[in-house]
Structures are given as structure tokens and as C-alpha cells.
Design an enzyme around this catalytic site. Structure first.
Site, PDB file in Angstrom:
ATOM      1  N   LYS A 216       0.854  -1.190   0.000  1.00  0.00           N
ATOM      2  CA  LYS A 216       0.000   0.000   0.000  1.00  0.00           C
ATOM      3  C   LYS A 216       0.888   1.238   0.000  1.00  0.00           C
ATOM      4  CE  LYS A 216      -1.613   2.621   3.071  1.00  0.00           C
ATOM      5  NZ  LYS A 216      -1.414   3.919   2.378  1.00  0.00           N
ATOM      6  N   GLY A 271       6.298   3.624   9.645  1.00  0.00           N
ATOM      7  CA  GLY A 271       5.426   4.761   9.897  1.00  0.00           C
ATOM      8  C   GLY A 271       5.452   5.105  11.374  1.00  0.00           C
ATOM      9  N   SER A 272       4.358   5.676  11.840  1.00  0.00           N
ATOM     10  CA  SER A 272       4.338   6.162  13.220  1.00  0.00           C
ATOM     11  C   SER A 272       4.135   5.014  14.207  1.00  0.00           C
ATOM     12  CB  SER A 272       3.225   7.200  13.365  1.00  0.00           C
ATOM     13  OG  SER A 272       2.001   6.619  12.995  1.00  0.00           O
ATOM     14  N   THR A 273       4.595   5.225  15.419  1.00  0.00           N
ATOM     15  CA  THR A 273       4.461   4.213  16.466  1.00  0.00           C
ATOM     16  C   THR A 273       2.986   3.941  16.764  1.00  0.00           C
ATOM     17  OG1 THR A 273       6.601   4.785  17.385  1.00  0.00           O
ATOM     18  CG2 THR A 273       5.064   3.705  18.876  1.00  0.00           C
ATOM     19  N   VAL A 275       0.311   4.070  14.780  1.00  0.00           N
ATOM     20  CA  VAL A 275      -0.299   3.186  13.765  1.00  0.00           C
ATOM     21  C   VAL A 275       0.307   1.786  13.877  1.00  0.00           C
ATOM     22  CG1 VAL A 275      -0.602   2.765  11.289  1.00  0.00           C
ATOM     23  CG2 VAL A 275      -0.955   5.051  12.199  1.00  0.00           C
ATOM     24  N   GLY A 276       1.598   1.699  14.169  1.00  0.00           N
ATOM     25  CA  GLY A 276       2.235   0.387  14.352  1.00  0.00           C
ATOM     26  C   GLY A 276       1.544  -0.419  15.442  1.00  0.00           C
ATOM     27  N   GLU A 293       9.207  -0.489  11.527  1.00  0.00           N
ATOM     28  CA  GLU A 293      10.179   0.613  11.549  1.00  0.00           C
ATOM     29  C   GLU A 293       9.378   1.847  11.926  1.00  0.00           C
ATOM     30  OE1 GLU A 293      13.340   0.132  10.883  1.00  0.00           O
ATOM     31  OE2 GLU A 293      13.263  -1.864  10.011  1.00  0.00           O
ATOM     32  N   CYS A 327      13.028   9.625   9.904  1.00  0.00           N
ATOM     33  CA  CYS A 327      12.842   9.006  11.221  1.00  0.00           C
ATOM     34  C   CYS A 327      14.133   8.951  12.011  1.00  0.00           C
ATOM     35  CB  CYS A 327      12.282   7.608  11.032  1.00  0.00           C
ATOM     36  SG  CYS A 327      13.338   6.656   9.967  1.00  0.00           S
ATOM     37  N   GLU A 425       8.809  13.517  18.691  1.00  0.00           N
ATOM     38  CA  GLU A 425       9.541  13.704  17.439  1.00  0.00           C
ATOM     39  C   GLU A 425       8.935  14.902  16.695  1.00  0.00           C
ATOM     40  OE1 GLU A 425       8.573  10.473  14.832  1.00  0.00           O
ATOM     41  OE2 GLU A 425      10.560  10.427  13.954  1.00  0.00           O
TER      42      GLU A 425
HETATM   43  N1  LIG Z   1      11.699   3.767  11.428  1.00  0.00           N
HETATM   44  C1  LIG Z   1      11.666   4.068  10.154  1.00  0.00           C
HETATM   45  O1  LIG Z   1      12.332   3.466   9.327  1.00  0.00           O
HETATM   46  C2  LIG Z   1      10.765   5.167   9.675  1.00  0.00           C
HETATM   47  C3  LIG Z   1      10.915   5.655   8.380  1.00  0.00           C
HETATM   48  C4  LIG Z   1      10.083   6.682   7.946  1.00  0.00           C
HETATM   49  C5  LIG Z   1       9.122   7.198   8.790  1.00  0.00           C
HETATM   50  N2  LIG Z   1       9.002   6.706  10.040  1.00  0.00           N
HETATM   51  C6  LIG Z   1       8.022   7.267  10.952  1.00  0.00           C
HETATM   52  O2  LIG Z   1       6.791   7.529  10.286  1.00  0.00           O
HETATM   53  C7  LIG Z   1       6.165   8.674  10.833  1.00  0.00           C
HETATM   54  C8  LIG Z   1       5.836   9.679   9.743  1.00  0.00           C
HETATM   55  O3  LIG Z   1       5.039   9.135   8.773  1.00  0.00           O
HETATM   56  P1  LIG Z   1       3.439   9.261   8.799  1.00  0.00           P
HETATM   57  O4  LIG Z   1       3.013  10.378   9.657  1.00  0.00           O
HETATM   58  O5  LIG Z   1       2.963   9.267   7.420  1.00  0.00           O
HETATM   59  O6  LIG Z   1       3.103   7.922   9.522  1.00  0.00           O
HETATM   60  P2  LIG Z   1       1.746   7.126   9.491  1.00  0.00           P
HETATM   61  O7  LIG Z   1       1.911   6.044  10.475  1.00  0.00           O
HETATM   62  O8  LIG Z   1       0.577   8.013   9.631  1.00  0.00           O
HETATM   63  O9  LIG Z   1       1.657   6.560   7.999  1.00  0.00           O
HETATM   64  C9  LIG Z   1       2.560   5.629   7.479  1.00  0.00           C
HETATM   65  C10 LIG Z   1       1.815   4.716   6.502  1.00  0.00           C
HETATM   66  O10 LIG Z   1       0.809   4.041   7.208  1.00  0.00           O
HETATM   67  C11 LIG Z   1      -0.438   4.223   6.562  1.00  0.00           C
HETATM   68  N3  LIG Z   1      -1.502   4.157   7.567  1.00  0.00           N
HETATM   69  C12 LIG Z   1      -1.988   5.125   8.364  1.00  0.00           C
HETATM   70  N4  LIG Z   1      -2.987   4.628   9.127  1.00  0.00           N
HETATM   71  C13 LIG Z   1      -3.129   3.321   8.797  1.00  0.00           C
HETATM   72  C14 LIG Z   1      -3.995   2.269   9.212  1.00  0.00           C
HETATM   73  N5  LIG Z   1      -4.926   2.446  10.137  1.00  0.00           N
HETATM   74  N6  LIG Z   1      -3.864   1.052   8.635  1.00  0.00           N
HETATM   75  C15 LIG Z   1      -2.933   0.847   7.691  1.00  0.00           C
HETATM   76  N7  LIG Z   1      -2.080   1.803   7.251  1.00  0.00           N
HETATM   77  C16 LIG Z   1      -2.181   3.020   7.802  1.00  0.00           C
HETATM   78  C17 LIG Z   1      -0.318   5.547   5.858  1.00  0.00           C
HETATM   79  O11 LIG Z   1      -1.249   5.646   4.811  1.00  0.00           O
HETATM   80  C18 LIG Z   1       1.119   5.456   5.369  1.00  0.00           C
HETATM   81  O12 LIG Z   1       1.146   4.657   4.209  1.00  0.00           O
HETATM   82  C19 LIG Z   1       7.164   9.242  11.808  1.00  0.00           C
HETATM   83  O13 LIG Z   1       6.843   8.885  13.115  1.00  0.00           O
HETATM   84  C20 LIG Z   1       8.464   8.590  11.401  1.00  0.00           C
HETATM   85  O14 LIG Z   1       9.437   8.512  12.394  1.00  0.00           O
HETATM   86  C21 LIG Z   1       9.770   5.696  10.484  1.00  0.00           C
HETATM   87  O1  LIG Z   2      12.862   7.929   7.467  1.00  0.00           O
HETATM   88  C1  LIG Z   2      13.592   6.997   7.269  1.00  0.00           C
HETATM   89  C2  LIG Z   2      15.041   7.161   7.059  1.00  0.00           C
HETATM   90  C3  LIG Z   2      15.456   6.524   5.814  1.00  0.00           C
HETATM   91  C4  LIG Z   2      16.915   6.690   5.615  1.00  0.00           C
HETATM   92  O2  LIG Z   2      17.575   7.426   6.344  1.00  0.00           O
HETATM   93  O3  LIG Z   2      17.414   6.011   4.724  1.00  0.00           O
END
Ligand SMILES: NC(=O)c1ccc[n+]([C@@H]2O[C@H](COP(=O)([O-])OP(=O)(O)OC[C@H]3O[C@@H](n4cnc5c(N)ncnc54)[C@H](O)[C@@H]3O)[C@@H](O)[C@H]2O)c1
Ligand SMILES: O=CCCC(=O)O
Length: 528
Positions: A216, A271-273, A275-276, A293, A327, A425
Site C-alpha cells: 500500500k 510509519g508512526s508508532t 499506527v504500528g 520501523e 525518522c 519527534e
Molecule cells: N523507522 C523508520 O524506518 C521510519 C521511516 C520513515 C518514517 N518513520 C516514521 O513515520 C512517521 C511519519 O510518517 P506518517 O506520519 O505518514 O506515519 P503514518 O503512520 O501516519 O503513515 C505511514 C503509513 O501508514 C499508513 N496508515 C496510516 N494509518 C493506517 C492504518 N490504520 N492502517 C494501515 N495503514 C495506515 C499511511 O497511509 C502510510 O502509508 C514518523 O513517526 C516517522 O518517524 C519511520
Molecule cells: O525515514 C527513514 C530514514 C530513511 C533513511 O535514512 O534512509
């Protein structure tokens, strides 16, 4: 400019301990599209997603319209997939799996390598699309394309080398071997901050292992993922192996299906903690294997024995890359008291040199933030710090003349643990400088966080370097560097930053199961 505001895309995610409201207040502009030129216009896929080797629309005919964060103008239409559409993609991946899993590692390697080559051949167009939908400067977007393609190259080299073990058994006559098998159909969910690299970092190892996938794409940046799918189509990847879907308002129902479907054996999410946590809860019904992640709150420590110029360069790279929207960006910058003022002064001088603007403009070093929610969070962190006694020494304001998503690269001194930025963050271009006295104190402060993704420190004391690197509660440490991302290095966190590792020699294992096979009655003497 004749603009109106409308709310598109609003949904609420509820779990027992977390409530999130994700709303998009977007500027809908009546100005004509400002369409950047691509060498190969067919890489821009609108109105369609990629399922079972074909370009398809949502059954409902519904679409959503991602916007250029620099101008607020609509880029194009993307299908709003719901659960029924997603089920078709899952079924396609399921049908493709039995045949794909029997391909050899070498065959998969060749396909991935070709996909890497096509990404590099089309790097300029891919970068143009990334800048268009994400906003990052074109030079950064080009760097992202290379790094994204490198995941395909790296895992093309891993695919033929999925070795098992032979294990001496405890029982005489038994012989034990292990084989690595692809886990099955995988659900992949990625964010907007690296529209290419986040998705290739998951597809690369899944494909190399012999899994089929439903990915997705992020609602804000689906076009890069679709362009990569088009290149995969040209490689001749068998139908159903790679499926790229899109959703915005229907994301929660799509996510629920991906995490509860008994067909999907593994979900990898970046993505975000918050949603994880929701996905993990949903996935418990089928005991799904997960990789997460998630968010970070990286400490960045400058000891007084550090090379100050190197530390400033590291802070610029780590804090301000992608305008602070990675992130692994430094979030809390701790500087030892004796060098605090000179570090602040040198950092401010570097940040003054930044040029903020639209990603296609020559000389621009930093683009817009992704949307108005990001701007609001950044602004709130700055105002909160000011209210609680900190001092903005550089920037600190929105840049409405450039557009509604631009914010000045900002430096704040006099930060304390009570300020919101210390525990949340920021995900934006704000460097908050905290003063510390001793190593012991700063390590405690650095570890005082629920999350643990990346951490950085600068020092020239060898013993301290070993000690602090081992004491930091994070998954990745940068010592005397602000850049730690490399496809060959394991990427991932500890604590609430998630689990699992991407890239590196460990990345492919996330998509495999280990099967042990015990052969009985072996090694007996020959009957003569
Ligand atoms: N650790 C890593 O590698 C890493 C990398 C990039 C971003 N991030 C984190 O992601 C966050 C920023 O991104 P964001 O705000 O878009 O995060 P987010 O969690 O809102 O969205 C990430 C993805 O999840 C999807 N999503 C949202 N709600 C969902 C649900 N209920 N079911 C399934 N999918 C869903 C979104 O459409 C998107 O594709 C920050 O906290 C950042 O630190 C982490
Ligand atoms: O947000 C994620 C980091 C990705 C990267 O640094 O390669």
C-alpha cells in the site's frame, strides 16, 4: 491567488490506548496544473493501481488527489482502494506465490538486477516525480533514487545466497539440515518521506526471498511507487508477484484487511508508532509476523572533546536532511556546557546559508514540509519552547510567501526536558539545543525516551566512544557522523521504535522461515 479550503481525507483510528485523528486540510487551487516534464511520460500513472500485472481502477470508481506540497496544486487522481479491491490484490499475490516460490535465487536475482538497472536509467524521471509529490529538492530526490535502487541491487546479490545449515544432531543416526523458505504473501505499508526508498527497502528482500507482495503506497506520495511498478512491469516480473495499491480515506479498512487476512503471512510497516501499535493489535487474530520501523526521537550528543566543525556538519546532515522529515533525524541536540555557545553560533552560521524554496528551483537546499499538519506540529514545538523560556536564535517562523507548507530552518537554545520537543519527534527543521555537564548525565537524558531508533555522538576519546556507543538504547548509532543510512547496514530500532531489521545481510531473513529437516537412520554402517 483564488484558493478555497476544503477537507479531504479525514479518518479516525481508535485503539484502547491511542486515539488519532488524521485530517487533511488541503488547499485546493484553481490554478492550472504545473506539470513537470518527464522524459518518459508513461511513468506517470494516474487513475490506476497495479494488480495482477494490470493497471486497474477502484471498483467504486472513487479517487483521491495528492497535491504538490510546494504549490498546493493537485498532481493527479489515484484510485481509492477499499477492502474489496485490496482483497483482489491479495488473491492475485496468493495465486502467484506457488509458482514464484519455486523460482531459483538466481532467476530472482536477475529480475531484481534488471529492475535496478531500469531505475537508474530512469533516475531523472523518478527524481522529478519524487520532488513533485514530496517536495524535497531535486538533488536530494536524485540521491533517494540511487539509494532506493541500491536496495534492489543489494538484494539481487543476496537472492542466490540463501544458505541453510547442517547441524550435528544429539541422536545417533539423525542428520539435521535447515532450509530457508519464503514466508508467503506479504503486506507492505510505507510512508511519504522517502516515496521510493521505503518501498524498495521492503520489496527488494521480499522478492529476493521468493515472496509475493501487496504494497500500500502512501496517500501523499503514491506516484513514485506506481512508476517503480511500471518499471517492474517492463522487467517482466510475473503477474501477481508485485501488487501496488493506493488508498487515503479507506486506509484503515485496507490496513485492517492486510493485518487480519489469513492469506497474508507477514506485514512490514514503516510509519508512526501509534499506527504500528494498532496494526499489531489487529494482526494478533492471525498471529501475523511483523517488522516495524517506527518513530524515533534521536539524541545527538556533542562532547567537549569533539571536532566542533565535524559535529556542526553532522548536525546539519542529521537534523536538516529532508527538512527534518526522516525518522533518524536528530531531535534532541545535547551540547556540553563548555562548547555550547560556540556550537550554537557555528550551527546558526551554517543554517543561515540554507536556501528554502520549491524543490525544482536551482540552488534550493531545503523544500517544504509535506502538509499543513506537519507545519502545525513544528510551529507548536517552537512556540511551546519559547513559552517555557527557550530562545529562538535562528528562523522560527512560517514562510507564507513561499507557500503554506514552508517553515524557516530553526535553531533554539536553552531547551529543557519539560518542553514538548524533548519527548516528541518534531519531524521538521527545528534544532533544539540542550546543555549538559557530564557524560553520565547526558547518557541518562538520551535514554530517557520510550523510543530508540537512532542516536549520534561526537567525541575523540576512544574509550568514551566505545562506552557511549554501547550505552545508548537505540538500534543504530552514528559516531562522529550524522549520516548512517546505507543499504548494507542493518536499519531498525529498539523499544517503541519497533523491531526487525531492513537492508543488510539480515533484511532478507525478515521474509523467510527456517525449516529444519531431520533425517533418521542415517550414517549407519553398510550391511555387507
Ligand atoms: N523507522 C523508520 O524506518 C521510519 C521511516 C520513515 C518514517 N518513520 C516514521 O513515520 C512517521 C511519519 O510518517 P506518517 O506520519 O505518514 O506515519 P503514518 O503512520 O501516519 O503513515 C505511514 C503509513 O501508514 C499508513 N496508515 C496510516 N494509518 C493506517 C492504518 N490504520 N492502517 C494501515 N495503514 C495506515 C499511511 O497511509 C502510510 O502509508 C514518523 O513517526 C516517522 O518517524 C519511520
Ligand atoms: O525515514 C527513514 C530514514 C530513511 C533513511 O535514512 O534512509
Amino acid at each position: 491567488m483564488n484558493t478555497i479550503f476544503k477537507i479531504i481525507g479525514r479518518y479516525t483510528i481508535r485503539s484502547s490506548s491511542h486515539n488519532f485523528t488524521i485530517s487533511s486540510l488541503r488547499k485546493a487551487s484553481s490554478m492550472p496544473h504545473n506539470v513537470p516534464k518527464l522524459k518518459d511520460q508513461s511513468l506517470l500513472k494516474t487513475n490506476v493501481a497495479y494488480v495482477n500485472g494490470e493497471w486497474v481502477k477502484a471498483q467504486s470508481g472513487k479517487t483521491f488527489e495528492p497535491e504538490d506540497p510546494s504549490s498546493g496544486k493537485i498532481i493527479g487522481h489515484v484510485p481509492e482502494f477499499d477492502a474489496a479491491d485490496t482483497q483482489k490484490a491479495i488473491d492475485a499475490a496468493y495465486a502467484a506465490f506457488p509458482s514464484f516460490k519455486t523460482t531459483t535465487g538466481r532467476e530472482r536475482s536477475k529480475m531484481l538486477r534488471k529492475w535496478f538497472d531500469l531505475m537508474m536509467e530512469n533516475a531523472e524521471d523518478l527524481a522529478t516525480i519524487i520532488t513533485w509529490e514530496n517536495g524535497k529538492p531535486l538533488t536530494d530526490a536524485k540521491g533517494e533514487v540511487t539509494s532506493a535502487a541500491n536496495f534492489f541491487e543489494w538484494f539481487s546479490e543476496e537472492a542466490p545466497r540463501c544458505y541453510g545449515d547442517t547441524i550435528p544432531a544429539s541422536i545417533p543416526g539423525n542428520r539435521i539440515v535447515t532450509i530457508k523458505e519464503p514466508i508467503g504473501v506479504c503486506g507492505l505499508i510505507t510512508p511519504w518521506n522517502f516515496p521510493a526508498a521505503m518501498i524498495t527497502r521492503k520489496i527488494g528482500p521480499a522478492f529476493a526471498a521468493g515472496c509475493t507482495v501487496v504494497a500500500k503506497s502512501p496517500g501523499e506520495t503514491p506516484f513514485t511507487a506506481l512508476a517503480i511498478a511500471e518499471l517492474g512491469h517492463r522487467v517482466g516480473i510475473p503477474k501477481g508477484v508485485i501488487n501496488i495499491i493506493s488508498s487515503l480515506d479507506k486506509t484503515p479498512e485496507v490496513g485492517e484487511l492486510m493485518t487480519t487476512s489469513p492469506i497474508i503471512k507477514k506485514v512490514s510497516f514503516t510509519g508512526s508508532t501509534g499506527v504500528g501499535k494498532l496494526l499489531m493489535k489487529q494482526g494478533s487474530s492471525t498471529l501475523k509476523k511483523f517488522s516495524f520501523e517506527l518513530g524515533g526521537n534521536a539524541p545527538f550528543i556533542v562532547f567537549d572533546d569533539a571536532d566542533l566543525d565535524m559535529a556542526v556538519a553532522g548536525a546539519v546532515a542529521s537534523k536538516f536532511r529532508s527538512s527534518g522529515q526522516t525518522c533518524v533525524c536528530a531531535n534532541r541536540i545535547y551540547v556540553q556546557s563548555t562548547i555550547y555557545d560556540s556550537f550554537a553560533e557555528k550551527l546558526a552560521a551554517k543554517v543561515k546559508e540554507f536556501k528554502v524554496g520549491g524543490g525544482y528551483t536551482e540552488g534550493v537546499t531545503h523544500g517544504p514540509l509535506i502538509h499543513d499538519r506537519a507545519i502545525s506540529k513544528v510551529d507548536a514545538h517552537v512556540r511551546d519552547a519559547e513559552k517555557k523560556g527557550a530562545k529562538v536564535i535562528q528562523g522560527g517562523q512560517k514562510l507564507p510567501d513561499l507557500g503554506s507548507n514552508f517553515f524557516q530552518p530553526t535553531i533554539i537554545t536553552g531547551m529543557t526536558s519539560e518542553m514538548d520537543l524533548a519527548s516528541e519527534e518534531t519531524f521538521g527543521p527545528v534544532a533544539g539545543l540542550f546543555k549538559f555537564e557530564t557524560e553520565d548525565e547526558v547518557v541518562k537524558l538520551a535514554n530517557d525516551s520510550e523510543v530508540g531508533l537512532a542516536g549520534y555522538f561526537f567525541s575523540r576519546d576512544l574509550q568514551r566512544i566505545y562506552r557511549v556507543a554501547e550505552d545508548l538504547e537505540v538500534g543504530m548509532v552514528g559516531v562522529n557522523t550524522g549520516l548512517i543510512s546505507d543499504p548494507v547496514s542493518p536499519f531498525g530500532g529498539v523499544k517503541e521504535s519497533g523491531f526487525g531489521r531492513e537492508g543488510s545481510m539480515y533484511g532478507i531473513g525478515e521474509y523467510q522461515t527456517i525449516k529444519s529437516i531431520t533425517y533418521g537412520g542415517m550414517g549407519q554402517p553398510l550391511q555387507r
